[in-house]
Design an enzyme around this catalytic site. Structure first.
Site, mmCIF file in Angstrom:
data_model
loop_
_atom_site.group_PDB
_atom_site.id
_atom_site.type_symbol
_atom_site.label_atom_id
_atom_site.label_comp_id
_atom_site.label_asym_id
_atom_site.label_seq_id
_atom_site.Cartn_x
_atom_site.Cartn_y
_atom_site.Cartn_z
ATOM 1 N N CYS A 133 15.748 1.339 2.484
ATOM 2 C CA CYS A 133 15.599 0.289 3.501
ATOM 3 C C CYS A 133 16.952 -0.299 3.890
ATOM 4 O O CYS A 133 17.113 -0.809 4.969
ATOM 5 C CB CYS A 133 14.719 -0.846 2.994
ATOM 6 S SG CYS A 133 13.390 -0.378 1.911
ATOM 7 N N GLY A 151 0.792 -1.237 0.000
ATOM 8 C CA GLY A 151 0.000 0.000 0.000
ATOM 9 C C GLY A 151 0.817 1.275 0.000
ATOM 10 O O GLY A 151 0.486 2.236 -0.704
HETATM 11 N N1 PLP Z 1 9.851 -5.102 -2.772
HETATM 12 C C1 PLP Z 1 10.270 -3.951 -3.290
HETATM 13 C C2 PLP Z 1 10.716 -3.908 -4.717
HETATM 14 C C3 PLP Z 1 10.299 -2.803 -2.496
HETATM 15 O O1 PLP Z 1 10.744 -1.650 -3.012
HETATM 16 C C4 PLP Z 1 9.884 -2.888 -1.145
HETATM 17 C C5 PLP Z 1 9.973 -1.710 -0.239
HETATM 18 O O2 PLP Z 1 10.808 -0.850 -0.426
HETATM 19 C C6 PLP Z 1 9.416 -4.122 -0.665
HETATM 20 C C7 PLP Z 1 9.420 -5.204 -1.512
HETATM 21 C C8 PLP Z 1 8.939 -4.286 0.740
HETATM 22 O O3 PLP Z 1 7.627 -3.740 0.886
HETATM 23 P P1 PLP Z 1 7.091 -3.307 2.325
HETATM 24 O O4 PLP Z 1 7.817 -2.067 2.705
HETATM 25 O O5 PLP Z 1 5.622 -3.080 2.144
HETATM 26 O O6 PLP Z 1 7.350 -4.442 3.235
#
Ligand code: PLP
Length: 385
Positions: free
Chosen positions: A328, A203
């Site tokens: 991240c 989301g």
């Molecule tokens: N996959 C990709 C390509 C992403 O960019 C991200 C988040 O940066 C995720 C997965 C993880 O999603 P979430 O932050 O909703 O756990």
């Protein structure tokens, strides 16, 4: 409180601002729909109807049917559910194929599974960030339980030809999952035409709230749960995040409208303008993955020998928010695994800034970046000399 109205926010691949329509729907839901969808009284029923409506909205965005959508807490959970579920579906198989440029949320699980004896093939990419399909075909064996490839790369925006990859998997009878967290809402996805078995979305990457995601599970695939409970028809336990689900539904509907209006073409024009101006100002800079088909709003730019972390701090002081590689994972010390896989040196990776735009990005914001960058870069070069 931070005044956000003066901030130039170009970090939309990390997270997006909530759409005003989603914010209003969340507020209304917190006020009026606090019932538990499992309750049999009117407040429970009302919440259940809202969840049903949102499920249909999310399904429509990706060309799925409502029963094929399972709400999760995040993209990460959806990815983990798909991978662990696929392994449980194929108990005699222990091999997974993925790529070297996947998001850390997937790579972390695969490394954990490797420690438990599973065999993982990490497909390489070329300098544009693209796969070689012969590598994919050659990697498939009778032991392969799952192929899991991202639709769009969070760092460079490079799009994998998922329809082609899923077709290869289908022909070989191997389950296929795609992490479409960065793609959903930005590129047209029609799962009635693309033979993927599982697709993950999140989301907060498409102007809904954080803490909500969804997993598409193709009809007929009996994916076992990771969280047990009666909710989501036994596929994902835990009381539903009703406000988040409502926000995701509204965000999906907004994204569908924007896709029909071809808003991404406007975003691509802004991105192109940003890139052309940066390349003209700093001829020694370069766009990572420029030759690849890319998301409209993502630009990964290598600024020669500049320290990207220092530049980010200076841009932040000028109220411009961007990232180095993936937010991240950016500890400031580890070069991006994606850029290294594309053949950049650790120095080039450490000199890379990711600008990620959204449909709310305005030309004035691009102009502001172009206005402040020369002085900031001059300062950095002088400090380094
Ligand atoms: N996959 C990709 C390509 C992403 O960019 C991200 C988040 O940066 C995720 C997965 C993880 O999603 P979430 O932050 O909703 O756990």
């Amino acid at each position: 409180m931070i005044a956000t109205n003066t901030i130039v926010y170009l970090d939309n691949n990390s997270t997006t601002a909530i759409a005003p329509e989603c914010m209003a729907a969340v507020a209304a839901s917190l006020q009026d729909n606090f019932g538990n969808p499992s309750s049999k009284h009117r407040l429970g029923e009302a919440a259940k109807l809202k969840v049903l409506a949102a499920r249909a909205q999310v399904a429509a965005l990706v060309g799925a049917t409502s029963p094929e959508i399972v709400f999760t807490s995040s993209g990460t959970e959806a990815i983990h559910h798909a991978i662990l579920g696929a392994l449980a579906l194929c108990p005699d198989k222990s091999h997974i194929i993925t790529s070297v440029v996947e998001h850390p949320s997937q790579l972390a699980l695969l490394q954990h599974l490797e420690g438990q004896g599973k065999r993982i093939t990490y497909l390489p990419v070329n300098t544009c960030g693209q796969l070689n399909f012969d590598d994919l075909s050659n990697a498939i064996t009778s032991d392969t339980a799952l192929i899991s490839l991202m639709w769009a790369n969070n760092e460079t925006g490079a799009l994998f030809p998922i329809a082609k990859a899923a077709q290869i998997a289908a022909e070989k009878g191997v389950l296929f999952h795609t992490d479409a967290v960065q793609a959903v809402g930005k590129v047209a996805i029609d799962l009635s035409q693309v033979p993927v078995d599982f697709l993950s979305l999140s989301g907060h990457k498409l102007h809904a709230t954080k803490g909500i995601g969804a997993l598409f599970v193709r009809k007929g695939r009996k994916l076992p749960p990771v969280l047990f409970g009666h909710q989501e028809r036994g596929r994902r336990g835990g009381t539903e995040n009703v406000p988040g689900i409502i926000a995701l539904g509204v965000a999906a509907e907004l994204a569908m409208t924007e896709l029909k209006l071809q808003s991404e073409a406007r975003v691509a024009a802004l991105r192109d303008s940003l890139e052309q101006k940066i390349l003209a100002l700093f001829p020694w800079s370069s766009v990572n993955g420029a030759a690849s088909e890319r998301l409209a709003g993502t630009s990964s730019i290598c600024f020669g020998g500049i320290d990207a972390d220092l530049l980010i701090t200076k841009l932040d002081k000028a109220e411009i928010c961007v990232s180095a590689g993936a937010a991240c994972t950016s500890t400031g010390t580890e070069p991006s695994h994606v850029l290294l896989a594309m053949g950049l040196s650790p120095e080039q990776a450490a000199a890379t800034i990711r600008f990620s735009l959204s449909r709310y990005t305005k030309m004035e914001e691009i102009d502001r970046v172009i206005e402040v960058l020369p002085e900031l870069i001059d300062n950095l070069l002088a400090e380094a000399a």
